[in-house]
Design a protein around this motif. Sequence first.
Motif, PDB file in Angstrom:
ATOM      1  N   ARG A 169       0.874  -1.176   0.000  1.00 26.76           N
ATOM      2  CA  ARG A 169       0.000   0.000   0.000  1.00 26.76           C
ATOM      3  C   ARG A 169       0.914   1.231   0.000  1.00 26.76           C
ATOM      4  N   VAL A 170       0.695   2.122  -0.971  1.00 27.02           N
ATOM      5  CA  VAL A 170       1.511   3.329  -1.098  1.00 27.02           C
ATOM      6  C   VAL A 170       0.914   4.412  -0.214  1.00 27.02           C
ATOM      7  N   LEU A 171       1.650   4.819   0.800  1.00 28.74           N
ATOM      8  CA  LEU A 171       1.188   5.884   1.691  1.00 28.74           C
ATOM      9  C   LEU A 171       1.285   7.239   0.986  1.00 28.74           C
ATOM     10  N   PRO A 172       0.290   8.083   1.127  1.00 24.13           N
ATOM     11  CA  PRO A 172       0.340   9.399   0.475  1.00 24.13           C
ATOM     12  C   PRO A 172       1.466  10.253   1.047  1.00 24.13           C
ATOM     13  N   SER A 173       2.150  10.927   0.158  1.00 22.48           N
ATOM     14  CA  SER A 173       3.244  11.829   0.557  1.00 22.48           C
ATOM     15  C   SER A 173       3.124  13.111  -0.253  1.00 22.48           C
ATOM     16  N   ARG A 174       3.298  14.239   0.420  1.00 22.16           N
ATOM     17  CA  ARG A 174       3.165  15.532  -0.242  1.00 22.16           C
ATOM     18  C   ARG A 174       4.498  16.107  -0.694  1.00 22.16           C
ATOM     19  N   SER A 175       5.584  15.510  -0.271  1.00 23.04           N
ATOM     20  CA  SER A 175       6.903  16.021  -0.643  1.00 23.04           C
ATOM     21  C   SER A 175       7.925  14.897  -0.504  1.00 23.04           C
ATOM     22  N   TRP A 176       9.128  15.154  -1.024  1.00 23.19           N
ATOM     23  CA  TRP A 176      10.193  14.175  -0.893  1.00 23.19           C
ATOM     24  C   TRP A 176      10.577  13.983   0.568  1.00 23.19           C
ATOM     25  N   ASN A 177      10.559  15.046   1.339  1.00 20.84           N
ATOM     26  CA  ASN A 177      10.915  14.923   2.751  1.00 20.84           C
ATOM     27  C   ASN A 177       9.934  14.016   3.496  1.00 20.84           C
ATOM     28  N   GLU A 178       8.662  14.101   3.135  1.00 17.51           N
ATOM     29  CA  GLU A 178       7.665  13.261   3.787  1.00 17.51           C
ATOM     30  C   GLU A 178       7.843  11.793   3.399  1.00 17.51           C
ATOM     31  N   VAL A 179       8.341  11.554   2.182  1.00 19.17           N
ATOM     32  CA  VAL A 179       8.609  10.169   1.754  1.00 19.17           C
ATOM     33  C   VAL A 179       9.613   9.509   2.685  1.00 19.17           C
ATOM     34  N   THR A 180      10.705  10.196   2.956  1.00 18.54           N
ATOM     35  CA  THR A 180      11.753   9.611   3.802  1.00 18.54           C
ATOM     36  C   THR A 180      11.410   9.713   5.293  1.00 18.54           C
ATOM     37  N   ASP A 181      10.652  10.731   5.676  1.00 20.42           N
ATOM     38  CA  ASP A 181      10.281  10.855   7.091  1.00 20.42           C
ATOM     39  C   ASP A 181       9.424   9.670   7.534  1.00 20.42           C
ATOM     40  N   GLN A 182       8.464   9.281   6.706  1.00 15.90           N
ATOM     41  CA  GLN A 182       7.612   8.144   7.063  1.00 15.90           C
ATOM     42  C   GLN A 182       8.399   6.836   7.086  1.00 15.90           C
ATOM     43  N   MET A 183       9.425   6.765   6.252  1.00 20.03           N
ATOM     44  CA  MET A 183      10.267   5.575   6.258  1.00 20.03           C
ATOM     45  C   MET A 183      11.161   5.551   7.503  1.00 20.03           C
ATOM     46  N   GLN A 184      11.680   6.710   7.918  1.00 19.09           N
ATOM     47  CA  GLN A 184      12.571   6.769   9.073  1.00 19.09           C
ATOM     48  C   GLN A 184      11.879   6.355  10.370  1.00 19.09           C
ATOM     49  N   VAL A 185      10.616   6.740  10.513  1.00 18.82           N
ATOM     50  CA  VAL A 185       9.876   6.377  11.736  1.00 18.82           C
ATOM     51  C   VAL A 185       9.242   4.997  11.605  1.00 18.82           C
ATOM     52  N   ARG A 186       9.602   4.269  10.523  1.00 19.94           N
ATOM     53  CA  ARG A 186       9.160   2.891  10.267  1.00 19.94           C
ATOM     54  C   ARG A 186       7.649   2.772  10.069  1.00 19.94           C
ATOM     55  N   LYS A 187       7.026   3.873   9.706  1.00 16.64           N
ATOM     56  CA  LYS A 187       5.641   3.795   9.271  1.00 16.64           C
ATOM     57  C   LYS A 187       5.578   3.151   7.892  1.00 16.64           C
ATOM     58  N   SER A 188       6.636   3.338   7.146  1.00 15.28           N
ATOM     59  CA  SER A 188       6.786   2.729   5.829  1.00 15.28           C
ATOM     60  C   SER A 188       7.987   1.777   5.874  1.00 15.28           C
ATOM     61  N   PHE A 189       7.866   0.645   5.186  1.00 13.39           N
ATOM     62  CA  PHE A 189       8.972  -0.315   5.155  1.00 13.39           C
ATOM     63  C   PHE A 189      10.168   0.219   4.375  1.00 13.39           C
ATOM     64  N   MET A 190       9.908   0.943   3.305  1.00  7.69           N
ATOM     65  CA  MET A 190      10.979   1.475   2.465  1.00  7.69           C
ATOM     66  C   MET A 190      10.395   2.520   1.515  1.00  7.69           C
ATOM     67  N   ALA A 191      11.291   3.367   0.988  1.00  9.57           N
ATOM     68  CA  ALA A 191      10.911   4.351  -0.026  1.00  9.57           C
ATOM     69  C   ALA A 191      11.290   3.767  -1.378  1.00  9.57           C
ATOM     70  N   THR A 192      10.291   3.378  -2.145  1.00 14.76           N
ATOM     71  CA  THR A 192      10.530   2.597  -3.363  1.00 14.76           C
ATOM     72  C   THR A 192      10.641   3.491  -4.597  1.00 14.76           C
ATOM     73  N   VAL A 193      11.491   4.481  -4.538  1.00 18.57           N
ATOM     74  CA  VAL A 193      11.774   5.329  -5.690  1.00 18.57           C
ATOM     75  C   VAL A 193      13.246   5.708  -5.604  1.00 18.57           C
ATOM     76  N   ILE A 194      13.848   5.960  -6.731  1.00 16.70           N
ATOM     77  CA  ILE A 194      15.307   6.100  -6.758  1.00 16.70           C
ATOM     78  C   ILE A 194      15.781   7.233  -5.857  1.00 16.70           C
ATOM     79  N   TYR A 195      16.850   6.942  -5.164  1.00 17.38           N
ATOM     80  CA  TYR A 195      17.561   7.938  -4.372  1.00 17.38           C
ATOM     81  C   TYR A 195      19.047   7.774  -4.655  1.00 17.38           C
ATOM     82  N   PRO A 196      19.755   8.855  -4.928  1.00 18.75           N
ATOM     83  CA  PRO A 196      21.203   8.716  -5.087  1.00 18.75           C
ATOM     84  C   PRO A 196      21.865   8.369  -3.762  1.00 18.75           C
ATOM     85  N   VAL A 197      22.821   7.457  -3.813  1.00 16.11           N
ATOM     86  CA  VAL A 197      23.512   7.030  -2.592  1.00 16.11           C
ATOM     87  C   VAL A 197      24.564   8.085  -2.262  1.00 16.11           C
ATOM     88  N   ILE A 198      24.202   9.001  -1.352  1.00 11.11           N
ATOM     89  CA  ILE A 198      25.077  10.089  -0.920  1.00 11.11           C
ATOM     90  C   ILE A 198      25.538   9.807   0.505  1.00 11.11           C
TER      91      ILE A 198
END
Length: 477
Positions: free
Chosen positions: A89-118
Motif C-alpha cells: 500500500r503506497v502511503l500518500p506523501s506531499r513532498s520528498w521529505n515526507e517520503v523519507t520521514d515516514q520511512m525513518q519512523v518505520r511507518k513505511s517499510f521502504m521508499a521505493t523510488v530512486i535515491y542517489p547514494v550520498i
Amino acid sequence: MLVHLPYSPDGARVLQVASWTPTSGLRYLTPPTLFPEKYTNFYGATINVTAFTYEPYWQESIEGNTTRYSGTDYNQLVTVAQTLNFTFRVLPSRSWNEVTDQMQVRKSFMATVIYPVIPQDLERWDFTFSYDQTAGKFAMATPVITPSWLSFCYPLSGQVWIGVLACTLTVCFTLVKITRRKTWQTRHGVLSTGSVVLESVGTLLGQGLYGRLSTSQSNHILVGTWLFFSVVVGTAYRASLMASLTLPRLPPRPETIEELVKVIDRVTARSSGGTYTKFFLNSESSAFRELGSMMVEGDDMDGLNAALKMKSAHLGARLTLQQIISRNFAKLDGTSRLYIGKEKLLQLSIAWPVPHDAPYTPQVDKCLRIISQGEQSFKDTLDDLFDIAHADALKVITIEEDKQFLISQRMKGRPGAMAGIDKTLSIKEVIKLHREYMELKRREKAATAFAQAQEIAELESSSAVLCHLEMSPVVTA
C-alpha cells in the motif's frame, strides 16, 4: 526454545523450534534450524511503502477514485512483491521529505523510488542494493539576445568602433585647422567649427557633402580619402548589420559546471532535507562549493519554470529532465527554450532508502540483485538476437573476406563492422559526375547550334541559287 515469526500462514505468532533436557539434550521440533528466515515469505501480508512522482521511475495517474502507478521502480517493486509474496500500500506523501520521514519512523517499510547514494544520507537511513547508475545533469533556459540599443554596435567589434571614432576626430580636427587659416577664409569665407563637424559626420553617415569643404584644392586629397573611408565603413556596417539581424549571433550556452556558476544566481534541486546542499558544500571542487551556496530545494516543475524566468538552473536525473521538458515545455515543432547541459554533474549509484538495520533488507537486496543481473544479461545478449545470416552461410560463402567478416560479426561485441562512406571520394565522384553532365550539355548545345547554323546556311544557299536563276537570261534556240 521459541522464535517470533512476524509473518506466517496464520499471521504473527510465536513458534517453538526446539527443546532441551539434561537427559535427551537438544531436540528440534521443526526442521533443524534455530534461526529460521523470517522475511523470505510474507504470506500475502500488506506492507506500507512510500514514493513520490519522479518520471520515468515512478508515475501516478488518477482515474476516478483510483490511483494507478507505473514506471520502472513501480515495476521493480511489483516483481519484489511477487517474489517475497506480499502486497503493498503506497502511503500518500506531499513532498520528498515526507517520503523519507515516514520511512525513518518505520511507518513505511521502504521508499521505493530512486535515491542517489550520498554519504550524508547514511546518517539518517540505509540503502538497499544499488541496482543502477544515474547521471546528474542541469537544465536551464537557452540564452537569448535581449533587446538593447547596443544591438546597433554588434555588427562591428569594439576595436573597429574605436578606430572609426579616432579617424573621425582626426579628420574633423584637421579640417577645422585648415578652415581657420586666414588664407582659406579669405578665398572661401568663414566656416564655423560646427559646420565642419556636421559635414564630416554627415559624410560618414552617408548624407553627402554640402560642397563647402571640397571647394579648396588643398582639401581635395583629405576630403577624397574621407569619402572613400566613409563608403567602405558604411558599406561594411550595413552588410554586417543585415547579416546580424538575419542570422543573430546567440550568446554561448553554459555546458560545464564552471561556465554554469558564472551566469546563474541560484540553482534548484528536489527536496532532500539539505543533503544535496551539504554534499556540494563539502566538495573539494570550488565550482561545486559555489553551486552549493546557491542551491534552493524545490519541485522539478517549479525549478524548471524558475529557469525560464530568472538566472536559474535546475538539477536532476537526465531521463527525468528529458521527460518533463518534452512533455511540458516542448513546442509543436519539438523545440524548447530549455536545454540540458552536456557535462555530468555527478555519476551516482541509486537505490531504495530503508530504515537502519531493517531485518528484511537482505531479502530485498537479493531480489534487486537478481533483477539487475537479469537486465544486464538481457543487454549483453541483445545484439545476439539480430543474427539474420543463413544457418549454412559459412559453407555457402565462397569469398574469404566475407567469411571472416561474418565470423567477426558473430563474436562477442561484434568487432566486425561495415566501413562508412568515404566522404572525400564521394565528393570527388559527385564533382566528376557534374563535370561529365556539364560537358554532355555543352556538346549537345554545340551540336544543336551547329545543326541550326548548317540549316541556315543551306537555306541561304538555296535562296541564292533561286535568286541567281531568276536573274539569269533565258536562252532560246
